[in-house]
Design an enzyme around this catalytic site. Structure first.
Site, PDB file in Angstrom:
ATOM      1  N   ARG A   1      -1.653   0.504  19.693  1.00 22.20           N
ATOM      2  CA  ARG A   1      -0.697   0.871  18.641  1.00 22.20           C
ATOM      3  C   ARG A   1      -0.323   2.341  18.633  1.00 22.20           C
ATOM      4  O   ARG A   1       0.815   2.692  18.325  1.00 22.20           O
ATOM      5  CB  ARG A   1      -1.294   0.493  17.292  1.00 22.20           C
TER       6      ARG A   1
ATOM      7  N   ALA B   1     -15.606  -8.099   4.412  1.00 16.77           N
ATOM      8  CA  ALA B   1     -16.875  -7.408   4.687  1.00 16.77           C
ATOM      9  C   ALA B   1     -17.874  -7.673   3.568  1.00 16.77           C
ATOM     10  O   ALA B   1     -19.030  -8.029   3.815  1.00 16.77           O
ATOM     11  CB  ALA B   1     -16.632  -5.909   4.854  1.00 16.77           C
ATOM     12  N   GLY B   2     -17.430  -7.515   2.326  1.00 17.10           N
ATOM     13  CA  GLY B   2     -18.320  -7.717   1.184  1.00 17.10           C
ATOM     14  C   GLY B   2     -18.784  -9.167   1.091  1.00 17.10           C
ATOM     15  O   GLY B   2     -19.972  -9.441   0.880  1.00 17.10           O
TER      16      GLY B   2
ATOM     17  N   HIS C   1       0.946   1.405  12.370  1.00 14.38           N
ATOM     18  CA  HIS C   1       1.276   0.179  13.101  1.00 14.38           C
ATOM     19  C   HIS C   1       2.739   0.283  13.524  1.00 14.38           C
ATOM     20  O   HIS C   1       3.589   0.679  12.719  1.00 14.38           O
ATOM     21  CB  HIS C   1       1.069  -1.026  12.178  1.00 14.38           C
TER      22      HIS C   1
ATOM     23  N   HIS D   1      -1.196   2.087   8.437  1.00 19.01           N
ATOM     24  CA  HIS D   1      -1.795   0.756   8.467  1.00 19.01           C
ATOM     25  C   HIS D   1      -3.302   0.722   8.319  1.00 19.01           C
ATOM     26  O   HIS D   1      -3.843  -0.095   7.582  1.00 19.01           O
ATOM     27  CB  HIS D   1      -1.394   0.100   9.789  1.00 19.01           C
TER      28      HIS D   1
ATOM     29  N   GLY E   1     -16.772  -4.746  -3.672  1.00 16.39           N
ATOM     30  CA  GLY E   1     -15.676  -5.160  -2.789  1.00 16.39           C
ATOM     31  C   GLY E   1     -15.859  -6.598  -2.368  1.00 16.39           C
ATOM     32  O   GLY E   1     -16.914  -7.000  -1.887  1.00 16.39           O
ATOM     33  N   ALA E   2     -14.786  -7.394  -2.570  1.00 19.57           N
ATOM     34  CA  ALA E   2     -14.841  -8.827  -2.270  1.00 19.57           C
ATOM     35  C   ALA E   2     -13.872  -9.195  -1.167  1.00 19.57           C
ATOM     36  O   ALA E   2     -13.336 -10.301  -1.126  1.00 19.57           O
ATOM     37  CB  ALA E   2     -14.556  -9.624  -3.541  1.00 19.57           C
ATOM     38  N   GLY E   3     -13.611  -8.246  -0.245  1.00 19.82           N
ATOM     39  CA  GLY E   3     -12.865  -8.590   0.962  1.00 19.82           C
ATOM     40  C   GLY E   3     -13.823  -9.259   1.934  1.00 19.82           C
ATOM     41  O   GLY E   3     -14.950  -9.643   1.567  1.00 19.82           O
TER      42      GLY E   3
ATOM     43  N   PHE F   1      -3.039  -9.798  22.409  1.00 15.11           N
ATOM     44  CA  PHE F   1      -2.857  -8.752  21.400  1.00 15.11           C
ATOM     45  C   PHE F   1      -2.917  -7.407  22.111  1.00 15.11           C
ATOM     46  O   PHE F   1      -3.508  -7.301  23.192  1.00 15.11           O
ATOM     47  CB  PHE F   1      -3.983  -8.837  20.364  1.00 15.11           C
TER      48      PHE F   1
ATOM     49  N   LEU G   1       4.231  -5.274   6.890  1.00 18.27           N
ATOM     50  CA  LEU G   1       3.803  -5.460   8.275  1.00 18.27           C
ATOM     51  C   LEU G   1       4.443  -6.676   8.953  1.00 18.27           C
ATOM     52  O   LEU G   1       4.515  -7.748   8.376  1.00 18.27           O
ATOM     53  CB  LEU G   1       2.284  -5.642   8.310  1.00 18.27           C
TER      54      LEU G   1
ATOM     55  N   ARG H   1      -7.796   1.940  16.657  1.00 23.83           N
ATOM     56  CA  ARG H   1      -8.333   0.570  16.654  1.00 23.83           C
ATOM     57  C   ARG H   1      -7.399  -0.379  17.382  1.00 23.83           C
ATOM     58  O   ARG H   1      -6.185  -0.308  17.210  1.00 23.83           O
ATOM     59  CB  ARG H   1      -8.482   0.083  15.208  1.00 23.83           C
TER      60      ARG H   1
ATOM     61  N   GLN I   1      -4.230   5.101  11.587  1.00 22.72           N
ATOM     62  CA  GLN I   1      -3.351   4.357  12.494  1.00 22.72           C
ATOM     63  C   GLN I   1      -2.015   3.981  11.848  1.00 22.72           C
ATOM     64  O   GLN I   1      -1.990   3.439  10.746  1.00 22.72           O
ATOM     65  CB  GLN I   1      -4.055   3.069  12.918  1.00 22.72           C
TER      66      GLN I   1
ATOM     67  N   GLU J   1       1.362  -7.818  15.103  1.00 21.77           N
ATOM     68  CA  GLU J   1       1.427  -7.639  16.550  1.00 21.77           C
ATOM     69  C   GLU J   1       1.506  -8.991  17.273  1.00 21.77           C
ATOM     70  O   GLU J   1       1.957  -9.078  18.411  1.00 21.77           O
ATOM     71  CB  GLU J   1       0.132  -6.924  16.948  1.00 21.77           C
TER      72      GLU J   1
HETATM   73  C1  LIG Z   1      -0.925  -6.217   6.222  1.00 23.05           C
HETATM   74  C2  LIG Z   1      -2.195  -6.108   7.013  1.00 23.05           C
HETATM   75  C3  LIG Z   1      -2.414  -6.979   8.074  1.00 23.05           C
HETATM   76  C4  LIG Z   1      -3.591  -6.879   8.833  1.00 23.05           C
HETATM   77  N1  LIG Z   1      -3.777  -7.752   9.873  1.00 23.05           N
HETATM   78  C5  LIG Z   1      -4.945  -7.692  10.579  1.00 23.05           C
HETATM   79  C6  LIG Z   1      -5.209  -8.632  11.624  1.00 23.05           C
HETATM   80  O1  LIG Z   1      -4.434  -9.538  11.896  1.00 23.05           O
HETATM   81  N2  LIG Z   1      -6.363  -8.516  12.300  1.00 23.05           N
HETATM   82  C7  LIG Z   1      -7.280  -7.543  12.022  1.00 23.05           C
HETATM   83  O2  LIG Z   1      -8.322  -7.489  12.687  1.00 23.05           O
HETATM   84  N3  LIG Z   1      -7.066  -6.652  11.027  1.00 23.05           N
HETATM   85  C8  LIG Z   1      -5.917  -6.706  10.301  1.00 23.05           C
HETATM   86  N4  LIG Z   1      -5.705  -5.805   9.288  1.00 23.05           N
HETATM   87  C9  LIG Z   1      -6.791  -4.894   8.889  1.00 23.05           C
HETATM   88  C10 LIG Z   1      -7.810  -5.645   8.038  1.00 23.05           C
HETATM   89  O3  LIG Z   1      -7.190  -6.673   7.336  1.00 23.05           O
HETATM   90  C11 LIG Z   1      -8.498  -4.717   7.040  1.00 23.05           C
HETATM   91  O4  LIG Z   1      -9.047  -3.633   7.730  1.00 23.05           O
HETATM   92  C12 LIG Z   1      -9.615  -5.469   6.342  1.00 23.05           C
HETATM   93  O5  LIG Z   1      -9.126  -6.632   5.735  1.00 23.05           O
HETATM   94  C13 LIG Z   1     -10.382  -4.646   5.328  1.00 23.05           C
HETATM   95  O6  LIG Z   1     -11.371  -5.505   4.777  1.00 23.05           O
HETATM   96  P1  LIG Z   1     -12.489  -4.993   3.810  1.00 23.05           P
HETATM   97  O7  LIG Z   1     -13.395  -6.160   3.554  1.00 23.05           O
HETATM   98  O8  LIG Z   1     -13.074  -3.766   4.360  1.00 23.05           O
HETATM   99  O9  LIG Z   1     -11.706  -4.592   2.493  1.00 23.05           O
HETATM  100  P2  LIG Z   1     -10.551  -5.310   1.642  1.00 23.05           P
HETATM  101  O10 LIG Z   1     -10.244  -6.669   2.114  1.00 23.05           O
HETATM  102  O11 LIG Z   1      -9.425  -4.337   1.556  1.00 23.05           O
HETATM  103  O12 LIG Z   1     -11.240  -5.458   0.231  1.00 23.05           O
HETATM  104  C14 LIG Z   1     -11.588  -4.349  -0.549  1.00 23.05           C
HETATM  105  C15 LIG Z   1     -12.300  -4.862  -1.770  1.00 23.05           C
HETATM  106  O13 LIG Z   1     -12.839  -3.764  -2.481  1.00 23.05           O
HETATM  107  C16 LIG Z   1     -12.556  -3.893  -3.848  1.00 23.05           C
HETATM  108  N5  LIG Z   1     -12.550  -2.541  -4.421  1.00 23.05           N
HETATM  109  C17 LIG Z   1     -11.941  -1.425  -3.950  1.00 23.05           C
HETATM  110  N6  LIG Z   1     -12.200  -0.380  -4.742  1.00 23.05           N
HETATM  111  C18 LIG Z   1     -12.994  -0.835  -5.732  1.00 23.05           C
HETATM  112  C19 LIG Z   1     -13.592  -0.245  -6.873  1.00 23.05           C
HETATM  113  N7  LIG Z   1     -13.425   1.044  -7.167  1.00 23.05           N
HETATM  114  N8  LIG Z   1     -14.336  -1.027  -7.688  1.00 23.05           N
HETATM  115  C20 LIG Z   1     -14.508  -2.337  -7.424  1.00 23.05           C
HETATM  116  N9  LIG Z   1     -13.960  -2.948  -6.365  1.00 23.05           N
HETATM  117  C21 LIG Z   1     -13.220  -2.211  -5.528  1.00 23.05           C
HETATM  118  C22 LIG Z   1     -11.246  -4.620  -3.917  1.00 23.05           C
HETATM  119  O14 LIG Z   1     -11.090  -5.264  -5.146  1.00 23.05           O
HETATM  120  C23 LIG Z   1     -11.411  -5.600  -2.752  1.00 23.05           C
HETATM  121  O15 LIG Z   1     -12.095  -6.751  -3.180  1.00 23.05           O
HETATM  122  C24 LIG Z   1      -4.541  -5.885   8.530  1.00 23.05           C
HETATM  123  C25 LIG Z   1      -4.326  -5.027   7.454  1.00 23.05           C
HETATM  124  C26 LIG Z   1      -3.163  -5.120   6.718  1.00 23.05           C
HETATM  125  C27 LIG Z   1      -2.949  -4.139   5.600  1.00 23.05           C
END
Ligand SMILES: Cc1cc2nc3c(=O)[nH]c(=O)nc-3n(C[C@H](O)[C@H](O)[C@H](O)COP(=O)(O)OP(=O)(O)OC[C@H]3O[C@@H](n4cnc5c(N)ncnc54)[C@H](O)[C@@H]3O)c2cc1C
Length: 585
Positions: A282, A16-17, A238, A349, A12-14, A116, A248, A391, A236, A251
């Site tokens: 929410r 957290a990762g 939204h 959401h 995962g490259a969000g 918020f 979305l 949350r 949750q 907020e």
């Molecule tokens: C539209 C929207 C707006 C938001 N706005 C806010 C905000 O303003 N403030 C706030 O605090 N939160 C907000 N949130 C919530 C927050 O953005 C998410 O909870 C958060 O970004 C999740 O981050 P993450 O690093 O856990 O995963 P993600 O960013 O979702 O990344 C997941 C990663 O895992 C990888 N992955 C998944 N499955 C596999 C697999 N099987 N093999 C390999 N790779 C895989 C994907 O490729 C990706 O890189 C929002 C959410 C949404 C949907």
């Protein structure tokens, strides 16, 4: 089969990762696997901001932040974890600033902060400006910054590799099985530590703000390997998704002065949350919206939605602070929000539940908190738990940054002191995956993925959303059992190797039916209303019976079962403010 070795595999490259990768890079050999290009991770869609009691706009404190988070969670959050997150928040934001995140600023140069939902001062007295932001593109800029930082530190990226299973040997995790999307080749990634940061799972609901990739793969893989999922009933909604689309509207639109109105033009949140009105948490706002619609006060010819009114904000303010929202409203609905209210409805959401972890991201597997050797999780896939039953807005980005970093630090200690050499890979690590792919592609008849997925989304939307009851949930559990069977019997007609998206979606569907079952089973079990889990037949919170987390296991017989896990109430033991009480706003 090719085996690739790295000390640490982060899936995962969000945010957290990547935050964990930045922490580990330079000290250890780190690889990040992602089924998407990193910059397409859902973190990039986060709009409104990231919370921290910096006190740049007015007096604030981490203690007030912790109070709001615990109250917002309807007292289900683990209080020590909340304390850790809120105390670390100001440092984490300054660190992001130093890494290069271009935050919006006040005229005096300090990082700007906006109100918020649920964030207050002096233990609930009035809304406070606590959320840091970069216009309404906060996640986008954070993701770009951390990706650049990871590249600069020579993290190895495997873009477009989908992880299908964990490698385990005698209960310890020591790698993953992945498929390279471009070639269809299966590979084993061998490591000393594995971290899941695979994000959320909103795709199991028909109306959702989540990206297509949010199919809960990490949760499905955990279940398949005997690891339970915590607090899955808390999903949750939204309050403000674009009507009929679910996209979305942050907020922050209400934080900047937008208000919700019913079909009669009334600002109805004044009735439900007299002190903080449209900025209530929410779960409360979403239920209030449905209450207005149920009692015939919805907007439009069908009276089936409400309106988000930004017309009191100037065109200049909307363009400067909410440019994305302005363009969504114009592109998708042909509405200029400066002139006309936006039709909205709640949209699925965020997942409060997930893979259970401690405050260092270590995955735990029972009510006593026993650790799974070699396995970490952080971000939306994990349940630390800082969000409990609901949350607060802008607390997720904070969770990712704080606990991503802590997991990185803990993995580093583990590599230096505990696991000095990799455990050997078990023979047949990829057998289960091979068997599944062979089964899908070998079948001559069977249903399509789309048919099963769309039925699943209908069931979850109708029976496991904002309002729930015994009858609907029992139906949902039964229907999920049928859907799991149907999903196992689908047919994949595309046999090509390169970018076989049909095969990948077939595998994602298996995860979706499994975690959806965990949500339905856990929701049926919990006979009370708490946070996002609103039971019409049990409308009150019942602390005597239900002030506990739920852990859902997938048994070897394929059945799901739920057991309780104690909630950490350490702050409440020290101070009366943090003790569970009725939630009024
Ligand atoms: C539209 C929207 C707006 C938001 N706005 C806010 C905000 O303003 N403030 C706030 O605090 N939160 C907000 N949130 C919530 C927050 O953005 C998410 O909870 C958060 O970004 C999740 O981050 P993450 O690093 O856990 O995963 P993600 O960013 O979702 O990344 C997941 C990663 O895992 C990888 N992955 C998944 N499955 C596999 C697999 N099987 N093999 C390999 N790779 C895989 C994907 O490729 C990706 O890189 C929002 C959410 C949404 C949907």
């Amino acid at each position: 089969m090719q085996v690739v070795y790295h000390d640490v595999i982060i899936v995962g490259a969000g945010l957290a990762g990547l935050r964990a990768a930045v922490e580990l890079a330079g000290k250890h050999d780190v690889a990040v696997l992602s089924k998407l290009h990193p910059l397409r991770s859902h973190s990039g869609a986060a709009q409104g901001g990231i919370s921290a009691a910096l006190g740049n706009a007015e007096k604030d404190s981490p203690e007030w932040h912790a109070y709001d988070t615990i109250k917002g969670s309807d007292y289900l959050a683990d209080q020590y974890a909340v304390e850790v997150m809120c105390n670390d928040a100001p440092r984490a934001i300054i660190e992001l600033e130093h890494l290069g995140v271009p935050f919006s600023r006040f005229d005096d140069g300090h990082i700007a902060q906006r109100p918020f939902g649920g964030h207050t001062k002096s233990f609930g007295e009035a809304p406070v400006r606590r959320t840091c932001y970069a216009a309404d593109r906060t996640g986008h800029v954070c993701l770009h910054t951390l990706y650049e930082q990871s590249l600069g530190r020579n993290v190895s990226f495997y873009d477009e590799y989908q992880v299908l299973d964990l490698c385990m040997v005698e209960g310890a995790v020591n790698g993953v099985v992945a498929i390279e999307l471009k070639t269809g080749r299966l590979l084993l990634f061998h490591s000393r530590a594995v971290m899941f940061a695979t994000g959320g799972y909103g795709k199991a609901w028909k109306t959702t703000s989540n990206a297509f990739a949010n199919t809960g793969d990490g949760l499905g893989i955990a279940l398949n390997n005997g690891i339970p999922l915590e607090d899955m009933e808390f999903v949750q909604f939204h309050p403000t998704g674009l009507y009929q689309l679910g996209i979305l509207i942050t907020e922050a639109a209400r934080g900047e002065g937008g208000v919700l109105r019913n079909g009669q033009g009334e600002r109805f949140m004044e009735r439900y949350a007299p002190s903080i009105k449209d900025l209530a948490p929410r779960d409360i706002v979403s239920r209030s919206i449905y209450e207005e619609i149920r009692t015939g006060r919805g907007a439009g010819p069908m009276k089936d939605h409400v309106l988000l009114d930004l017309t009191a904000l100037s065109k200049e303010k909307i363009a400067a602070k909410l440019p994305e929202i302005e363009s969504f409203a114009k592109i998708y609905l042909g509405i200029d929000p400066a002139d006309e209210a936006i039709p909205v409805l709640p949209t699925c959401h965020y997942a409060m539940g997930g893979i259970p972890t401690d405050v260092n991201g270590r995955v735990t597997c029972d009510p006593e908190g026993s650790e799974v050797f070699g396995f970490w999780a952080a971000g939306e896939v994990a349940c630390v738990s800082v969000h409990g039953a609901n949350r607060l807005g802008s607390n997720s980005l904070l969770d990712l940054i704080v606990f991503g970093r802590r997991a990185g630090k803990d993995i580093s200690r583990f590599l230096d002191r505990v696991c000095l050499a990799p455990l050997p890979l078990a023979t047949g690590s990829a057998d289960r995956v091979r068997e599944m792919i062979g089964r899908f592609q070998g079948r001559k008849d069977g249903e399509t993925i789309a048919a099963v997925r769309s039925d699943l989304q209908d069931v979850m939307m109708e029976k496991v959303s904002v309002f729930r009851n015994e009858e609907g949930l029992s139906d949902a559990v039964d229907e999920c059992a049928v859907l799991r069977k149907r999903a196992a019997d689908i047919r994949v007609s595309d046999h090509s190797r390169n970018f076989n998206t049909e095969l990948l979606e077939a595998i994602e569907l298996q995860h979706m039916v499994n975690y959806s079952t965990a949500v339905a089973v856990s929701a049926l079990e919990r006979r009370e209303s708490r946070g996002a889990h609103g039971r019409e037949d049990y409308p009150l919170r019942d602390d005597a019976k239900w002030l506990k987390h739920s852990l859902c296991f997938l048994g070897e017989d394929g059945k799901m079962s739920v057991t309780g896990k104690p909630v950490d109430l350490s702050l409440a033991e020290a101070r009366a403010e943090f003790a569970p009480k009725a939630r009024t706003y």
